[in-house]
Design a protein around this motif. Structure first.
Motif, PDB file in Angstrom:
ATOM      1  N   UNK A 152       7.046  13.994   1.547  1.00 45.35           N
ATOM      2  CA  UNK A 152       6.706  15.191   1.669  1.00 45.35           C
ATOM      3  C   UNK A 152       7.871  16.023   2.197  1.00 45.35           C
ATOM      4  N   UNK A 153       7.487  17.368   2.251  1.00 45.02           N
ATOM      5  CA  UNK A 153       8.536  18.493   2.622  1.00 45.02           C
ATOM      6  C   UNK A 153       8.923  18.183   4.121  1.00 45.02           C
ATOM      7  N   UNK A 154       8.013  17.949   4.687  1.00 38.29           N
ATOM      8  CA  UNK A 154       8.374  18.130   6.324  1.00 38.29           C
ATOM      9  C   UNK A 154       7.797  17.030   7.047  1.00 38.29           C
ATOM     10  N   UNK A 201       3.428   7.355   3.161  1.00 36.32           N
ATOM     11  CA  UNK A 201       3.814   8.595   2.922  1.00 36.32           C
ATOM     12  C   UNK A 201       4.835   8.920   4.023  1.00 36.32           C
ATOM     13  N   UNK A 242       4.316   3.365  -5.255  1.00 33.46           N
ATOM     14  CA  UNK A 242       5.612   4.240  -5.159  1.00 33.46           C
ATOM     15  C   UNK A 242       5.253   5.256  -3.790  1.00 33.46           C
ATOM     16  N   UNK A 267      -1.215  15.069   6.917  1.00 32.49           N
ATOM     17  CA  UNK A 267      -1.513  14.093   5.828  1.00 32.49           C
ATOM     18  C   UNK A 267      -2.389  13.107   6.621  1.00 32.49           C
ATOM     19  N   UNK A 275       5.585   8.199  -1.361  1.00 35.01           N
ATOM     20  CA  UNK A 275       5.338   9.706  -1.399  1.00 35.01           C
ATOM     21  C   UNK A 275       6.165  10.256  -0.352  1.00 35.01           C
ATOM     22  N   UNK A 294       4.182  17.925   7.676  1.00 37.43           N
ATOM     23  CA  UNK A 294       3.349  17.859   6.383  1.00 37.43           C
ATOM     24  C   UNK A 294       2.819  16.253   6.382  1.00 37.43           C
ATOM     25  N   UNK A 328       0.680  -1.139  -0.041  1.00 37.89           N
ATOM     26  CA  UNK A 328       0.049  -0.006   0.038  1.00 37.89           C
ATOM     27  C   UNK A 328       0.822   1.217   0.071  1.00 37.89           C
ATOM     28  N   UNK A 329       0.192   2.462  -0.200  1.00 34.31           N
ATOM     29  CA  UNK A 329       1.023   3.783  -0.551  1.00 34.31           C
ATOM     30  C   UNK A 329       1.345   4.365   0.723  1.00 34.31           C
TER      31      UNK A 329
END
Lengths: 508, 508
Positions: free
Chosen positions: B262-264, B232, B258, B271, B260, B267, B229-230
């Motif tokens: 994130x920037x920080x 983050x 794939x 999410x 994901x 974040x 599963x995805x």
């Protein structure tokens, strides 16, 4: 013989129109149109946004052997605007300006083959084998000390239905396609027909009354949103449903987009307003997370992209400038009105109403960010880029730009208006420039991107700076400026503010 | 040497456990386990719902040549429950009961190859190349005069982090996988490591700190919800992100799902809680339309099916009995706490909080329908079918059945409990029957279908009547009984009530 929704000034207006013939002549023109061939006659009542698309779709409907299915009469009110729409159709042109040329072609086709006409005379109703009601039922909405108040006045709509009930054939198929408060077809419209039929000595059981809703969208697929999309309907009786199904099958691509028949008109009516309330509520929900992301320094767009990977979350909405258009701004109110007025509920659709409220206030979030950045907006020249409510469409109905414009004007700002598609803003009676260069040449101190028009997305970083080098602040309220472009602007003495882009605080 | 989250009673509890060895012996056991091979050591802190799945996934991770990637140490608190979990893993069994046999096999595999062990000693942390934090951060939630109040107490969580920070290797990869208030990794967890590293004379810049969240779901795909599963994630530094990516690539099918990035960390944290808040809010939204549909006599399920044809509306939720589980019932509160406490916002996530409130009250809607039908519930025998919060899963965490049960008990009802999967309800300390026949034999006057278990869906109309012929009222709170089955019950002196099924008023 009387015109629908006749206002006190309409006869004067009509008299001033050189194109307006006498009622007698117009009546004869309709009769002669109907006599031209034996095709079933479909009358579309109301030549607005939906009615125009319906007239177009019906004009090009054909049987498998290529012969046309219908002749079509469009009817609008006897007002200046109604007369204008009718004249357009009678000249082979759409009543509504659109970027979808298929609409133009379809209307040209029906008109050219003398199977399409329009009129303001209710005489037309008597010829209808099928009558489609596409008149708007508006909601009056206002704010009293930040409380959302609204009212639904059925009187005009009722009168329009009465004019149909007085003249329609006993065995006609009547399709209510307007968005109405759930229960309206059964509790309000049917009784009007019942009373009129009794007066006229007709058998109400022979009438086929149906509610069905469209999912028309402005833009390049305007016509296709009628002919190639899912449609929901429900008849008052099984036989009405059967007749409606046969009618829809003639102009909708039901092989690819099967019809959905529901158990009752009220189910179809609820479905329509729930659809739009769902969307409105999801936008409003994201608004509070937009503010949170800004406070926390997070790019909410990046987060949403991560979340949308899950198909269970693919409908999540994005931050933006605001919500406009005819449906999302009012449909929850129609539902709430119905709940309390037609079904006697003591409780309101609180979340749905609150969502409309939040969405109405959304442009004030952008305004607030701007105010916070500059302190005072007095005499500040603000370039508002985008007055349409929708990207790449010329549609200013209930546009959020209106709320923003008003707030800026109240602060004494000087507004410069641009839109890629709109050159006149009817609600504000203002001209709108279509030239970005012309806006830039006026050296605005503030630039706000309010709509996601392609033209704005295509501006490269260099052009952005060249166009708006005078700007102290640029507000990106609709995810127009990429981080890459944003970083090119750093060190240029322009402050960039992005709705939902909390990370720009640290980026710049 | 101290145990994490040690409670005052834990040493006594531990002493009473014959399986508990001395700390010295346990410490040697860990050291000897680590020495067995040179594979990187992953320590999973917390053997709950997520930690168990992680331990399983890590146990079967292998390189392309088939050699294993890791050795794994599971750590839980030194309590009776923690000891039980640890003992299970050390016997080659999952710490959590599950219907997914892949979990059992994976743990059996790691244990059999002597690459998996568990302990309650924090000694284990010093060996971690990677440490995954899977301990819960709970929210205290209560109602004061129908106002939702909540509190987030970080103290236990902080202590658990401190125990890691005191012993972890300087260059370890630490992954916070718990659902935490956004900002927690950066504002709370990082400073704990910073302070400990300073005391220990270590370089904080060498530590890799990351937040990442799982999307684990109980049920048949429990293991796959980790591996397929995805995912983050976001590191505090670019190098932490790189290390985390490499780690995830070893046990997650990233070709199909794939990663994901994130920037920080904040974040990533937002999410997670936004995902769950979105779902909670959409359920709460439908609740008010459920009530409307019931008032208007409309079958909302039929309407929703029509609406879901539009992919833009495919996430719309259905009416039901209530919302349970660990996430949807509290994640919005974590977010709200963070907004006001970590980021100093003056405003709350009003809609998200209101959604949690609405969902908490949902079972009282079914209760209200029942009360309205019967007047008094005193001495009424009520068969509650389903105490799990999720269909075809044995999971009673924050189950809506609890609220319903309490309301019925307060009215003096006699409750009969059934579930297809749960035989003991830990939150209520009650046995639950797995036999529908046994429930039917007790002649309940009321039957309520509260969960969409397959067993309930499979009951045919005849069996339904045979099982529950004693019933005066059957409440279908989760769309269990089709209209066809419902019509078979008409004339049988059983009143059928369906949540969101307004049409049953006219049907029966």
């Amino acid at each position: 013989m009387h015109a629908i929704q006749q206002s006190p000034v309409s006869s004067k207006t009509a008299a001033s129109q050189s194109i307006h013939t006498s009622n007698q002549e117009e009546s004869e023109r309709i009769a002669s149109f109907v006599m031209k061939n034996t095709l079933p006659t479909v009358v579309v009542q109301g030549l607005g946004f939906v009615g125009t698309a319906m007239v177009a779709a019906l004009s090009i409907a054909q049987h498998s052997d290529g012969t046309p299915c219908f002749k079509v009469i469009g009817v609008d009110v006897d007002s200046e605007q109604g007369q204008r729409k009718v004249s357009k159709i009678n000249a082979g042109k759409p009543a509504i300006v659109s970027s979808d040329h298929n609409i133009d072609q379809a209307i040209q086709c029906g008109w050219g083959e003398e199977r399409l006409m329009a009129t303001t005379l209710v005489d037309a109703y008597q010829y209808a084998d099928v009558l489609v009601i596409d008149i708007n039922l508006d909601v009056q909405k206002w704010y009293d000390k930040n409380e959302l108040e609204y009212d639904v006045d059925l009187s005009i709509y009722r009168k329009a239905i009465e004019s149909v009930a007085e003249t329609i054939k006993e065995n006609a198929l009547v399709i209510v396609e307007s968005t109405v408060p759930p229960g309206m077809t059964e509790e309000v419209i049917y009784p009007i027909f019942e009373a009129a039929f009794e007066r006229r000595g007709l058998d109400i059981l022979k009438l086929s009354l149906v509610h069905s809703y469209e999912r028309v969208m402005p833009g390049a697929n305007y016509l296709k949103s009628i002919t190639d999309y899912y449609r929901v309907f429900a008849g008052m009786t099984p036989s009405a449903s059967v007749k409606a199904r046969r009618f829809f099958e003639q102009f909708i691509n039901v092989d690819e987009y099967p019809l959905t028949e529901l158990a009752s008109p009220r189910a179809s009516e609820i479905s329509k307003v729930l659809e739009n309330s769902y969307r409105a509520m999801n936008i409003a929900f994201i608004q509070e997370w937009t503010e949170f992301a800004e406070e926390a320094g997070v790019n909410l767009f990046e987060v949403l992209k991560a979340i949308k990977r899950r198909t269970t979350h693919s409908n999540i909405m994005a931050p933006g400038f605001g919500v406009g258009g005819y449906c999302l701004t009012k449909d929850s109110l129609l539902a709430d009105w119905s709940k309390t007025n037609l079904f006697g509920s003591a409780s309101h659709l609180e979340k749905s109403i609150a969502a409309v409220h939040t969405n109405d206030q959304m442009p004030l979030h952008s305004f607030g960010l701007l105010k916070k950045a500059l302190g005072s907006l007095e005499n500040t020249s603000i370039a508002l880029l985008g007055v349409s409510y929708l990207n790449d469409v010329a549609d200013t109905r209930s546009s959020p730009a209106d709320t923003f414009y008003e707030a800026c004007m109240a602060e004494g700002a000087n507004m410069l208006l641009h839109d890629s598609f709109v050159s006149y803003w009817p609600e504000r009676k203002l001209n709108v420039s279509n030239e970005l260069e012309a806006i830039g040449a006026q050296n605005p101190e503030v630039v706000i991107f309010a709509v996601r028009h392609s033209e704005y997305l295509q501006i490269d970083a260099e052009s952005l700076y060249r166009l708006f080098s005078s700007a102290k602040v640029i507000v990106d309220a609709n995810n127009i400026i990429s981080d890459e472009k944003a970083s090119c602007l750093s060190g240029k003495n322009i402050r960039l503010i992005g709705v939902g882009k909390g990370h720009w605080k640290t980026l710049l």
